[in-house]
Design a protein around this motif. Structure first.
Motif, PDB file in Angstrom:
ATOM      1  N   TYR A  68       0.594  -1.272  -0.727  1.00 24.63           N
ATOM      2  CA  TYR A  68      -0.038   0.605  -0.124  1.00 24.63           C
ATOM      3  C   TYR A  68       1.129   1.285  -0.070  1.00 24.63           C
ATOM      4  O   TYR A  68       2.015   1.488   0.182  1.00 24.63           O
ATOM      5  N   ARG A  70       2.497   4.782   1.401  1.00 21.90           N
ATOM      6  CA  ARG A  70       2.670   5.048   2.696  1.00 21.90           C
ATOM      7  C   ARG A  70       2.260   6.187   2.534  1.00 21.90           C
ATOM      8  O   ARG A  70       2.228   7.613   3.259  1.00 21.90           O
ATOM      9  N   TYR A  71       2.834   7.239   1.584  1.00 17.50           N
ATOM     10  CA  TYR A  71       3.142   8.934   1.724  1.00 17.50           C
ATOM     11  C   TYR A  71       2.342   9.353   0.596  1.00 17.50           C
ATOM     12  O   TYR A  71       1.939  10.681   0.492  1.00 17.50           O
ATOM     13  N   LEU A  80      -0.221  11.115 -10.655  1.00 22.70           N
ATOM     14  CA  LEU A  80       0.257  10.635 -11.596  1.00 22.70           C
ATOM     15  C   LEU A  80      -0.487   9.379 -12.283  1.00 22.70           C
ATOM     16  O   LEU A  80       0.397   9.028 -13.491  1.00 22.70           O
ATOM     17  N   LEU A  98      17.367  -0.535  -7.894  1.00 21.75           N
ATOM     18  CA  LEU A  98      18.061   0.165  -7.216  1.00 21.75           C
ATOM     19  C   LEU A  98      17.634  -0.311  -5.970  1.00 21.75           C
ATOM     20  O   LEU A  98      16.205   0.165  -4.784  1.00 21.75           O
ATOM     21  N   TRP A 106      15.716   7.211  10.089  1.00 23.98           N
ATOM     22  CA  TRP A 106      14.112   6.889   9.550  1.00 23.98           C
ATOM     23  C   TRP A 106      13.068   6.246   9.687  1.00 23.98           C
ATOM     24  O   TRP A 106      12.232   6.515   9.999  1.00 23.98           O
ATOM     25  N   HIS A 124       9.564  14.460  -3.923  1.00 21.53           N
ATOM     26  CA  HIS A 124      10.299  13.527  -4.049  1.00 21.53           C
ATOM     27  C   HIS A 124       8.784  12.961  -5.226  1.00 21.53           C
ATOM     28  O   HIS A 124       9.646  12.926  -6.989  1.00 21.53           O
ATOM     29  N   LEU A 129       7.794  13.687 -11.315  1.00 21.68           N
ATOM     30  CA  LEU A 129       6.680  14.219 -12.265  1.00 21.68           C
ATOM     31  C   LEU A 129       7.310  14.258 -13.582  1.00 21.68           C
ATOM     32  O   LEU A 129       6.974  14.847 -14.665  1.00 21.68           O
ATOM     33  N   LEU A 132       8.537  12.016 -15.911  1.00 19.92           N
ATOM     34  CA  LEU A 132       7.064  10.710 -16.431  1.00 19.92           C
ATOM     35  C   LEU A 132       6.105  12.074 -17.837  1.00 19.92           C
ATOM     36  O   LEU A 132       6.441  12.852 -17.761  1.00 19.92           O
ATOM     37  N   ARG A 137       7.966   2.899 -13.375  1.00 19.79           N
ATOM     38  CA  ARG A 137       8.175   2.479 -12.153  1.00 19.79           C
ATOM     39  C   ARG A 137       7.767   1.765 -11.279  1.00 19.79           C
ATOM     40  O   ARG A 137       6.683   1.935 -11.593  1.00 19.79           O
ATOM     41  N   PHE A 151      13.737  -1.718  -0.054  1.00 20.12           N
ATOM     42  CA  PHE A 151      13.027  -1.400  -1.261  1.00 20.12           C
ATOM     43  C   PHE A 151      14.168  -1.466  -1.967  1.00 20.12           C
ATOM     44  O   PHE A 151      15.106  -1.422  -2.150  1.00 20.12           O
ATOM     45  N   PHE A 155      13.053   0.612 -12.922  1.00 21.97           N
ATOM     46  CA  PHE A 155      12.804   1.442 -13.517  1.00 21.97           C
ATOM     47  C   PHE A 155      12.999   1.585 -14.935  1.00 21.97           C
ATOM     48  O   PHE A 155      13.799   1.339 -15.010  1.00 21.97           O
ATOM     49  N   LEU A 168      17.580  12.982 -13.279  1.00 25.18           N
ATOM     50  CA  LEU A 168      16.931  12.652 -11.497  1.00 25.18           C
ATOM     51  C   LEU A 168      17.353  12.246 -10.660  1.00 25.18           C
ATOM     52  O   LEU A 168      17.268  12.441  -9.416  1.00 25.18           O
ATOM     53  N   LEU A 169      17.960  11.102 -11.186  1.00 29.68           N
ATOM     54  CA  LEU A 169      19.034  10.672  -9.995  1.00 29.68           C
ATOM     55  C   LEU A 169      19.572  11.628  -9.029  1.00 29.68           C
ATOM     56  O   LEU A 169      19.938  11.247  -7.473  1.00 29.68           O
ATOM     57  N   GLU A 177      15.744  13.519   2.227  1.00 32.18           N
ATOM     58  CA  GLU A 177      15.393  12.608   1.751  1.00 32.18           C
ATOM     59  C   GLU A 177      16.448  11.332   2.004  1.00 32.18           C
ATOM     60  O   GLU A 177      16.521  10.207   3.248  1.00 32.18           O
ATOM     61  N   GLU A 184      22.177   1.760  -0.413  1.00 30.00           N
ATOM     62  CA  GLU A 184      22.410   1.934  -2.261  1.00 30.00           C
ATOM     63  C   GLU A 184      22.820   1.410  -3.227  1.00 30.00           C
ATOM     64  O   GLU A 184      24.585   1.983  -2.881  1.00 30.00           O
TER      65      GLU A 184
END
Ligand code: HEM
Length: 192
Positions: A68, A70-71, A80, A98, A106, A124, A129, A132, A137, A151, A155, A168-169, A177, A184
């Motif tokens: 689900y 979260r944010y 989106l 990634l 956190w 984020h 956006l 896109l 993703r 996580f 992508f 973007l990265l 964040e 990573e």
């Protein structure tokens, strides 16, 4: 649930529904890396276990499951939904996987504080956006499965959009964040 899990498997025999991608590079960005492999197979649906009898098993297996939100708030979800492309577009011959783990600090923050860092401070979704519909993703969660990575982010984009994805990265990695990211790995792939 596990039905929509993703298993990324380095160097193993691939199952019938697995999509196979050859590895262009594996870069440890924060923390320990992963062993080099020449390709990975990404399976959706049934989670594949490592190793086939009589053969050498994969170098590593990562698992995550969709979950689900979260944010994401409803206005953001609508934005989106209006622009995000599906996975598996024929022109999207490049991908990035990634695997990411965030720190205990956190996870100990209250939900509203995490949301504020994620969007009000780090933007984020607003930043994402901008990229896109070039980038498709999928976000999978491994933390509740006891996986080493919280996580698995996946992508897909056309080769001609790869430099935009790099940009973007770079933007996300300078955000607040990302100060909570303690591991990573960047895996760049080309569809076989
Ligand atoms: C979470 C959008 C790119 C890593 C999210 C969420 C959204 C989102 C909406 C929140 C899901 C929820 O509500 O639980 C986007 C868009 C992108 C993008 C539109 C544009 C392509 C990226 C990139 C990375 C990334 C490039 C990795 C380098 C993550 C991670 C989470 C996340 C790790 C989980 C955050 C957490 O639960 O703590 N993204 N994202 N995203 N995204 Fe992105």
């Amino acid at each position: 649930g596990l039905d929509s899990s993703v298993g990324a498997i380095g160097d193993d025999a691939v199952g019938a529904n697995a999509r196979r991608w050859s590895v262009d590079r594996i870069v440890p960005v924060v923390g320990a890396g992963l062993a080099a492999v020449s390709y990975i197979s990404v399976s959706e649906g049934a989670c594949r276990e490592a190793g086939v009898p009589g053969t050498v098993g994969p170098a590593w297996v990562l698992r995550g499951a969709t979950s689900y939100k979260r944010y994401t708030e409803s206005v953001e979800q609508a934005m989106l939904d209006a622009v995000q492309p599906a996975l598996g577009r024929p022109e999207a011959g490049r991908a990035a996987l990634l695997p990411i783990t965030t720190s205990t600090a956190w996870w100990e923050l209250p939900q509203d504080a995490r949301r504020a860092i994620f969007e009000e401070t780090s933007h984020h979704i607003a930043v994402g956006l901008e990229y896109l519909p070039a980038v498709a993703r999928q976000l999978c969660h491994g933390r509740d499965l006891g996986e080493p990575f919280d996580f698995l982010t996946w992508f897909e984009f056309a080769p001609s959009d790869e430099s935009r994805f790099d940009q973007l990265l770079a933007r996300l990695r300078t955000s607040r964040e990302w100060e909570y990211v303690e591991r990573e790995i960047e895996i760049r792939l080309t569809r076989e």
